[in-house]
Motif scaffolding. Sequence first.
Motif, PDB file in Angstrom:
ATOM      1  N   ALA A   7       0.963  -1.440  -0.151  1.00  0.00           N
ATOM      2  CA  ALA A   7      -0.314   0.011   0.299  1.00  0.00           C
ATOM      3  C   ALA A   7       0.742   0.965  -0.201  1.00  0.00           C
ATOM      4  O   ALA A   7       1.715   1.422   0.834  1.00  0.00           O
ATOM      5  CB  ALA A   7      -1.121   0.195   1.034  1.00  0.00           C
ATOM      6  N   TYR A  15      -0.102   7.835  -7.664  1.00  0.00           N
ATOM      7  CA  TYR A  15      -0.745   6.906  -7.845  1.00  0.00           C
ATOM      8  C   TYR A  15      -1.336   6.493  -9.006  1.00  0.00           C
ATOM      9  O   TYR A  15      -1.675   5.363  -9.495  1.00  0.00           O
ATOM     10  CB  TYR A  15      -2.133   6.523  -6.892  1.00  0.00           C
ATOM     11  CG  TYR A  15      -2.684   7.870  -6.800  1.00  0.00           C
ATOM     12  CD1 TYR A  15      -4.268   7.205  -8.064  1.00  0.00           C
ATOM     13  CD2 TYR A  15      -3.334   8.610  -5.491  1.00  0.00           C
ATOM     14  CE1 TYR A  15      -4.762   8.404  -7.815  1.00  0.00           C
ATOM     15  CE2 TYR A  15      -4.432   9.742  -5.881  1.00  0.00           C
ATOM     16  CZ  TYR A  15      -5.291  10.105  -6.356  1.00  0.00           C
ATOM     17  OH  TYR A  15      -5.401  10.921  -7.305  1.00  0.00           O
ATOM     18  N   ILE A  39      -9.984   3.278  -2.632  1.00  0.00           N
ATOM     19  CA  ILE A  39      -8.876   2.904  -2.499  1.00  0.00           C
ATOM     20  C   ILE A  39      -8.352   2.287  -3.864  1.00  0.00           C
ATOM     21  O   ILE A  39      -9.192   1.186  -4.246  1.00  0.00           O
ATOM     22  CB  ILE A  39      -8.180   1.634  -1.222  1.00  0.00           C
ATOM     23  CG1 ILE A  39      -7.752   2.296  -0.037  1.00  0.00           C
ATOM     24  CG2 ILE A  39      -7.124   1.387  -1.769  1.00  0.00           C
ATOM     25  CD1 ILE A  39      -8.112   0.906   1.318  1.00  0.00           C
ATOM     26  N   THR A  41      -6.754  -0.348  -6.094  1.00  0.00           N
ATOM     27  CA  THR A  41      -6.428  -1.110  -6.282  1.00  0.00           C
ATOM     28  C   THR A  41      -5.470  -1.948  -6.903  1.00  0.00           C
ATOM     29  O   THR A  41      -7.186  -1.768  -8.632  1.00  0.00           O
ATOM     30  CB  THR A  41      -7.226  -2.413  -5.445  1.00  0.00           C
ATOM     31  OG1 THR A  41      -8.382  -2.784  -5.960  1.00  0.00           O
ATOM     32  CG2 THR A  41      -6.972  -1.887  -3.648  1.00  0.00           C
ATOM     33  N   LYS A  48       0.852  -7.295  -5.909  1.00  0.00           N
ATOM     34  CA  LYS A  48      -0.545  -6.852  -5.542  1.00  0.00           C
ATOM     35  C   LYS A  48      -0.417  -5.450  -5.548  1.00  0.00           C
ATOM     36  O   LYS A  48       0.556  -4.935  -4.257  1.00  0.00           O
ATOM     37  CB  LYS A  48      -1.525  -7.453  -4.669  1.00  0.00           C
ATOM     38  CG  LYS A  48      -2.617  -8.509  -4.467  1.00  0.00           C
ATOM     39  CD  LYS A  48      -2.696  -9.676  -3.702  1.00  0.00           C
ATOM     40  CE  LYS A  48      -2.781 -10.731  -4.049  1.00  0.00           C
ATOM     41  NZ  LYS A  48      -4.098 -11.262  -3.129  1.00  0.00           N
ATOM     42  N   ALA A  50      -1.887  -1.388  -3.501  1.00  0.00           N
ATOM     43  CA  ALA A  50      -2.893  -0.038  -2.876  1.00  0.00           C
ATOM     44  C   ALA A  50      -2.790   1.244  -2.650  1.00  0.00           C
ATOM     45  O   ALA A  50      -1.539   1.227  -2.223  1.00  0.00           O
ATOM     46  CB  ALA A  50      -3.780  -0.596  -1.814  1.00  0.00           C
ATOM     47  N   LEU A  75      -6.801  -0.748   4.901  1.00  0.00           N
ATOM     48  CA  LEU A  75      -5.738  -1.736   4.427  1.00  0.00           C
ATOM     49  C   LEU A  75      -5.412  -2.344   4.938  1.00  0.00           C
ATOM     50  O   LEU A  75      -5.506  -3.919   4.199  1.00  0.00           O
ATOM     51  CB  LEU A  75      -4.514  -0.457   4.753  1.00  0.00           C
ATOM     52  CG  LEU A  75      -4.283   1.207   3.923  1.00  0.00           C
ATOM     53  CD1 LEU A  75      -3.092   1.603   4.262  1.00  0.00           C
ATOM     54  CD2 LEU A  75      -4.711   0.420   2.277  1.00  0.00           C
ATOM     55  N   VAL A  80      -3.343  -5.835   2.980  1.00  0.00           N
ATOM     56  CA  VAL A  80      -2.199  -4.982   2.706  1.00  0.00           C
ATOM     57  C   VAL A  80      -0.606  -5.553   3.637  1.00  0.00           C
ATOM     58  O   VAL A  80      -1.571  -5.682   4.974  1.00  0.00           O
ATOM     59  CB  VAL A  80      -2.079  -3.872   3.216  1.00  0.00           C
ATOM     60  CG1 VAL A  80      -1.159  -3.062   3.489  1.00  0.00           C
ATOM     61  CG2 VAL A  80      -2.574  -2.756   1.621  1.00  0.00           C
TER      62      VAL A  80
END
Length: 291
Positions: A7, A15, A39, A41, A48, A50, A75, A80
Amino acid sequence: MTDTMIAVIGGSGIYDIDGLADATWQTVETPWGDPSDQILTGMLDGVKMAFLPRHGRGHVHSPSTVPYRANIDALKRIGVTDVVSVSACGSFRDEMAPGDFVIVDQFIDRTFAREKSFFGTGCVAHVSVAHPTCPRLSTACHTAAQDAGIKVHMGGTYLAMEGPQFSTLAESKMYRESWGADVIGMTNMPEAKLAREAELCYASVAMITDYDSWHPDHGEVDVTEIIKTLMGNSDKGRDLVKRLPALLGANREDCPHGCDKALEFAIMTAPEKRDPALLSKLDAVAGRVLG
């Protein structure tokens, strides 16, 4: 062994990552209220990911009103394992110049208007934050920054102030000269403490935008200059983040530093004295030890 899920808590410029597959904004409900935002993702190089805008998209939360408990709970709730904080800061050191990054390893917490723990009356817990960041995750961030060609400093003490105003000259000099702080910001506390309570590995990447107010050649903090530097730092921050999946891998061993076992012996309240209402709110954060 578990799946890695990284995360990133940071600003909107962090992001927007090229190559993020299956990107989806999702709403996560928590017993601590709403997080700062939805969030984002997805998958990046098979890992993975986030992304949580700390202040919300459009910068709607001040440092004091960021819902830190809801953010960390959300999270943890979605799986996470590793939290990377990316935030702007001021510098107290000539050698830590605007545009440089610092991988923070210590904090001085001067905040006072924020909820700092998931625990309290009905379920008391004490975790150690002697070493508040994860060395494994911090090293990965340092390597990623170097690989991206960023001038980065490994280790530094972050003074967390309440804000939203910047420091007075007297405060700035005290934090630098008497207290030995290296950088100053408004958002890493209580975030780092809550991540430890939630048994999440946490690393802090401080992106320097200014010299606070102590520097004789730079004067008071200029918001216009901060924003200009912040835009360039966001590009660097994205480059750093893009390199983390390859460094951390899709499969994760237990943290060698015990971040993921922080609650092992932390809960002090006898089982028969624990408040069921509080326990129900701790299902994501402390479910491992509360059963």
